[in-house]
Each structure stands twice: as C-alpha cells, then as structure tokens.
Design a protein around this motif. Structure first.
Motif, PDB file in Angstrom:
ATOM      1  N   ALA A 286       0.829  -1.215   0.000  1.00 42.85           N
ATOM      2  CA  ALA A 286       0.000   0.000   0.000  1.00 42.85           C
ATOM      3  C   ALA A 286       0.858   1.257   0.000  1.00 42.85           C
ATOM      4  N   LEU A 287       1.981   1.207   0.730  1.00 37.98           N
ATOM      5  CA  LEU A 287       2.778   2.431   0.904  1.00 37.98           C
ATOM      6  C   LEU A 287       3.833   2.621  -0.185  1.00 37.98           C
ATOM      7  N   THR A 288       4.301   1.540  -0.795  1.00 30.69           N
ATOM      8  CA  THR A 288       5.363   1.725  -1.802  1.00 30.69           C
ATOM      9  C   THR A 288       4.912   1.280  -3.195  1.00 30.69           C
TER      10      THR A 288
ATOM     11  N   ASP B  11       5.234   8.039  -4.943  1.00 26.95           N
ATOM     12  CA  ASP B  11       5.861   9.110  -4.151  1.00 26.95           C
ATOM     13  C   ASP B  11       6.433   8.607  -2.824  1.00 26.95           C
ATOM     14  N   ILE B  12       6.620   7.285  -2.686  1.00 29.30           N
ATOM     15  CA  ILE B  12       7.242   6.759  -1.461  1.00 29.30           C
ATOM     16  C   ILE B  12       8.305   5.727  -1.831  1.00 29.30           C
ATOM     17  N   GLU B  13       9.483   5.878  -1.235  1.00 29.57           N
ATOM     18  CA  GLU B  13      10.594   4.954  -1.475  1.00 29.57           C
ATOM     19  C   GLU B  13      10.804   4.095  -0.225  1.00 29.57           C
ATOM     20  N   GLY B  14      11.402   2.913  -0.422  1.00 27.64           N
ATOM     21  CA  GLY B  14      11.684   2.022   0.710  1.00 27.64           C
ATOM     22  C   GLY B  14      13.092   2.205   1.248  1.00 27.64           C
TER      23      GLY B  14
ATOM     24  N   PHE C 224       7.409  13.878  -0.750  1.00 22.96           N
ATOM     25  CA  PHE C 224       7.578  12.445  -0.991  1.00 22.96           C
ATOM     26  C   PHE C 224       7.865  11.781   0.358  1.00 22.96           C
ATOM     27  N   GLY C 225       7.809  10.436   0.356  1.00 23.30           N
ATOM     28  CA  GLY C 225       7.964   9.727   1.629  1.00 23.30           C
ATOM     29  C   GLY C 225       9.017   8.625   1.561  1.00 23.30           C
ATOM     30  N   ILE C 226       9.441   8.187   2.741  1.00 25.94           N
ATOM     31  CA  ILE C 226      10.346   7.032   2.863  1.00 25.94           C
ATOM     32  C   ILE C 226       9.707   6.065   3.875  1.00 25.94           C
ATOM     33  N   ALA C 227       9.630   4.789   3.459  1.00 24.43           N
ATOM     34  CA  ALA C 227       8.963   3.778   4.295  1.00 24.43           C
ATOM     35  C   ALA C 227       9.986   2.760   4.779  1.00 24.43           C
ATOM     36  N   GLN C 228       9.776   2.278   5.979  1.00 28.03           N
ATOM     37  CA  GLN C 228      10.699   1.286   6.529  1.00 28.03           C
ATOM     38  C   GLN C 228       9.955   0.379   7.507  1.00 28.03           C
TER      39      GLN C 228
ATOM     40  N   GLY D  27      -6.634   9.828   6.925  1.00 27.05           N
ATOM     41  CA  GLY D  27      -7.657   9.125   6.137  1.00 27.05           C
ATOM     42  C   GLY D  27      -7.110   7.859   5.498  1.00 27.05           C
ATOM     43  N   GLN D  28      -5.911   7.973   4.913  1.00 23.72           N
ATOM     44  CA  GLN D  28      -5.317   6.814   4.222  1.00 23.72           C
ATOM     45  C   GLN D  28      -5.081   5.650   5.176  1.00 23.72           C
ATOM     46  N   ARG D  29      -4.554   5.975   6.345  1.00 26.38           N
ATOM     47  CA  ARG D  29      -4.190   4.914   7.272  1.00 26.38           C
ATOM     48  C   ARG D  29      -5.426   4.248   7.878  1.00 26.38           C
ATOM     49  N   MET D  30      -6.456   5.048   8.150  1.00 29.34           N
ATOM     50  CA  MET D  30      -7.685   4.442   8.675  1.00 29.34           C
ATOM     51  C   MET D  30      -8.274   3.482   7.631  1.00 29.34           C
ATOM     52  N   GLU D  31      -8.245   3.896   6.385  1.00 28.20           N
ATOM     53  CA  GLU D  31      -8.786   3.075   5.304  1.00 28.20           C
ATOM     54  C   GLU D  31      -8.029   1.740   5.187  1.00 28.20           C
ATOM     55  N   TRP D  32      -6.713   1.786   5.405  1.00 25.12           N
ATOM     56  CA  TRP D  32      -5.903   0.560   5.295  1.00 25.12           C
ATOM     57  C   TRP D  32      -6.371  -0.495   6.304  1.00 25.12           C
TER      58      TRP D  32
END
Ligand code: GAP
Length: 436
Positions: free
Chosen positions: A53-55, A60-63, A174-178, A222-227
C-alpha cells in the motif's frame, strides 16, 4: 472478561503455532515473543500489505532498510537520550515498579489486586525512566562505547533523507517507508503482544513543504484508517484519538492515534504525527550537514516538515487475532480476511487409499504455485477442518471417491461451512476470485 478473552487468544496462539513466549524452556523472558509457523505467515502478510500500500501502489514513497545500531549522537540529536522517558514509581513494600501514568490499570504482583488504592501509601514519588536499551560497541565496556538499540525506526529515515532523495530523483512532497525492529525497556509491558520490549514497527515519513503540513496530516489520517478497514478490521471498533498538549511526544507538534477496541479497552494501534521540521533541524544542528531542500518550482530553500505514520506490526497482528476470534457451539474459528490468513487453502484426501492422496498431492502442487497451501492426510476429516478453522484457513479442499470419477472436489468455506463441488481444473480461478 478482558483477561479471559486475552487468555483464550494467547492459548490458541500457543496451541496452533502463532506466538510463543521467547526462551520458554528457560522459564521465558518477559515481554519478548517468538512467532511460530502460523504467526510468521500472518505477520508477513501484514507487513507485505503495508509495504504494498505504501510503496508498490504509489510513486511518491521509497523504501529503506537502515541499521538498528546507529551513531549514539543520533539519539542525542533526536531528543531520545534526554526526553524518551516514562514516569516510574516503586513500591517500598514489594519493590514492584509501575508507570505512574498507568496506575489506574496496574495490578500488584504480590497481592494480585489493583494497585490503587491499596498500595498508594507505599509508592515513591515518580521519577523519569529512559526507555532505551543500551549496549557497548567494541570490546571495551566504557562510556564512549555506549550504543543504543533503536526505540523507533524513524531516525534511520531522517539521517538518510539526502541519500534517498538523490538516487530516487523524488521531489518534496515524498515519503520514505521502513519496516524493522524497535526496542523499548517498557516499565509495564503486557497484554500479550500488545506492549513488548522488542517489537516491529512499520513507519513512513512524508517530507512536505512547511505550509502544507496540516493538509498532509489530514490526508494520511484518512489513508491509514482506510488501510485497517481494507485488511478486515471492523470500522466500528476503530477510532481516532487526538492528542492534547500534555499527551504530545517530545517531537510532535500535532498527533492523532488510530485506536482499536481491544478486550482491555480502546488502545493505540498507530500514531500519526506532525513532527514539523524538528527532526531534520536537530540533525542539521548536531551533524553540521545540510539537510535542507531546494524546490526548483517555487525557487525556495526550506527544511521539509515531516508527517509520520507509525504502526506496530505486532499490534496489528494482535488486532487481527482479536477481530477474527470467534467461539461457536462446535468450534473455535479465526475469521481472518483472506488477505491476511496465514494459510489460504488446505487440501485433504478423504482417506489414505484408492489413489486419493496422490490426487490431493497433485492438486496441492498445482495450487502452491499461486497460494499458501497446507496438505493434511492425518485423522478424521472433521478434525482436519477444525484445525484449519483455528488457524483461520478460508477454504478446505477434499478429494473423495467422486473426484476419482469426475475430477470434482469438495470446497468447504470456513465461515459458512458450506460445501460446493468444483472441478479441480477450475480451482485456481475459483480461489483467485475469492482470496483477493
Ligand atoms: N516514531 C514514532 C513512534 O515510535 P509511538 O507512538 O511511540 O511512535 C508507534 O509508536 C507504534 O509502535 C505504536 O502505535 C505501536 O503500534 C507500536 N509500539 C510502540 N511501542 C510498542 C511496544 N512496546 N510494543 C509493541 N508495539 C509498540
């Protein structure tokens, strides 16, 4: 009631191979947990769905996967050495320790009764207790060799902001996910895997222009609640909890928790924070490196503000277990959403003769290319169904004498227990439609 429900879930987790106490044969170590065959699949599904979902589904999100051990200056810059504390009180009578802000829920380990009001006269004044675990890097155990086990994965993202920005050619926002392990020397761990000392976080830091922080904060709420809804959690048992000024963590300007109604009450599942430019500015000050950003479109230089979404993988697993657990007259069943179920399909030969095991094995091999499949030929078929119900397998396939005549099998659906005959050739398509 709450502890009864949690005891039943913990006992099912042990019996069916979801979660075991760490180092159990030595009496266990408090607040550390091992994930068994079913648990590791469940948790992997949670992390994969989050990562997707996040990457995978966004551009717009990198790992990132940064080291657990970081330069100790990171934790001075981040404020954790100074401020990552909980207020602790000691009991002068039995020497037990409690979080001063959670005395309402605390139970005395000696009497088994609530701490308040009985132990109040024996408690010390609260003092700050730092939650970070320390260890030493290198052979000499001296102050200059102290390193910390990270208490959050977020700092690994901040110190890599420029490293990721360059090669990825992203532009703010943009975002970075880990996803990774974090460690906290919690004063009052408990409620099974809800609060442990070693746990996994799924964190995403979204870098935004200073003026846009509020609108991105609302977007990520909103996005996170939906997940959580998408992975099968009842929206009626989810809610937002806005932090008041006295609840905010040392880094947060604005914070909201996504809470779930656990058997022990409404509790935090994920934190969403507007961290402003606090973290990047502190790292600029302490490292002397430039972590600012030049926006070519607006021709402006700024230090990005950060909106953080910080979820616990273990807490999500516990939420899914609580949500799925159901006791019926004849069985206990975990009604997992198919997306998170550890095993998607179980295949059984009705009996161990007449070529049924061979046919069932061939079907298993075929389905395994697409789904996680469990093969079982031991014991009465009713028992085999019950075992799969207890790990939440959505479908069971039984090969019987009819299969040998027309190559159809019985497909039994977990929740309704309804049975349908399906051609074994069409099984992949049948499950593909129902397991998405
Ligand atoms: N980087 C921000 C941060 O760490 P947090 O609210 O302290 O924020 C985020 O933690 C999430 O990490 C929590 O919502 C929870 O899901 C998980 N978490 C925190 N402490 C935990 C613990 N002791 N055991 C299990 N999960 C924990």
């Amino acid at each position: 009631m709450a502890s009864d429900a949690m005891d039943k879930i913990a006992s099912l987790c042990k019996r069916r191979g979801f979660v075991f106490q760490s180092s159990e044969i030595y009496g266990g170590i408090n607040a550390c947990w091992d994930y068994g065959p079913a648990g590791v699949e469940l948790k992997r599904n949670v992390k994969d769905l989050w990562w997707r979902a996040l990457t995978q589904l966004r551009d717009d999100i990198e790992g990132l996967d940064s080291a657990i051990l970081m330069h100790p200056k990171v934790w001075h810059a981040s404020g954790h050495v100074e401020s990552f504390t909980d207020p602790m009180v000691d009991c002068r009578m039995c020497k037990a320790r409690f979080r001063a802000d959670q005395l309402d829920e605390a139970v005395c380990p000696t009497t088994g009764r609530p701490v308040l009001p009985q132990c109040a006269p024996h408690l010390t004044e609260p003092r700050a207790f730092n939650l970070m675990f320390k260890t030493f890097m290198g052979p000499v155990e001296e102050a200059s060799a102290v390193v910390y086990l990270r208490p959050e994965t977020a700092q690994g993202i901040y110190v890599n902001f420029q490293n990721v920005l360059g090669p990825s050619r992203q532009k703010v926002p943009f975002g970075i996910a880990q996803i990774g392990k974090a460690f906290r020397n919690e004063i009052s761990p408990g409620n099974f895997i809800f609060r442990s000392r070693e746990f996994e976080q799924m964190e995403m830091q979204f870098f935004v222009p200073p003026g846009d922080a509020s609108s991105w904060f609302d977007y990520w709420k909103g996005q996170r609640m939906e997940w959580y809804r998408e992975i099968g959690i009842d929206p009626g048992r989810l809610r937002f909890h806005e932090h008041g000024p006295d609840e905010l963590a040392h880094y947060a300007k604005q914070a909201v928790d996504i809470e779930y109604e656990f058997p022990f009450g409404w509790k935090e599942l994920e934190g969403i924070h507007n961290r402003s430019d606090f973290d990047l500015r502190r790292h600029i000050e302490h490292s002397g490196k430039d972590l600012s950003y030049f926006d070519q479109e607006s021709n402006q230089h700024f230090v990005p503000h950060i909106i953080e979404t910080s979820a616990g993988a273990d807490r999500t697993v516990l939420t899914l277990l609580v949500e799925a657990y159901a006791e019926e007259e004849e069985r206990t069943v975990l009604r997992f959403h198919p997306k998170v179920a550890p095993v998607k399909v179980a295949v059984f030969p009705l009996v161990k003769r007449d070529g049924m095991p061979e046919r069932a094995r061939a079907i298993t091999t075929d389905l395994r290319r697409r789904f996680r499949v469990f093969y079982d030929e031991k014991g009465a078929v009713g028992r085999r169904y019950r075992r799969q119900d207890e790990i939440g397998t959505p479908f069971c396939v039984t090969v019987d004498s009819q299969t040998l005549i027309d190559d159809t099998v019985t497909v039994r659906e977990r929740d309704s227990m309804a049975q349908t005959r399906v051609s074994s050739e069409g099984l992949v398509a049948y499950f593909r439609d129902r397991l998405a």
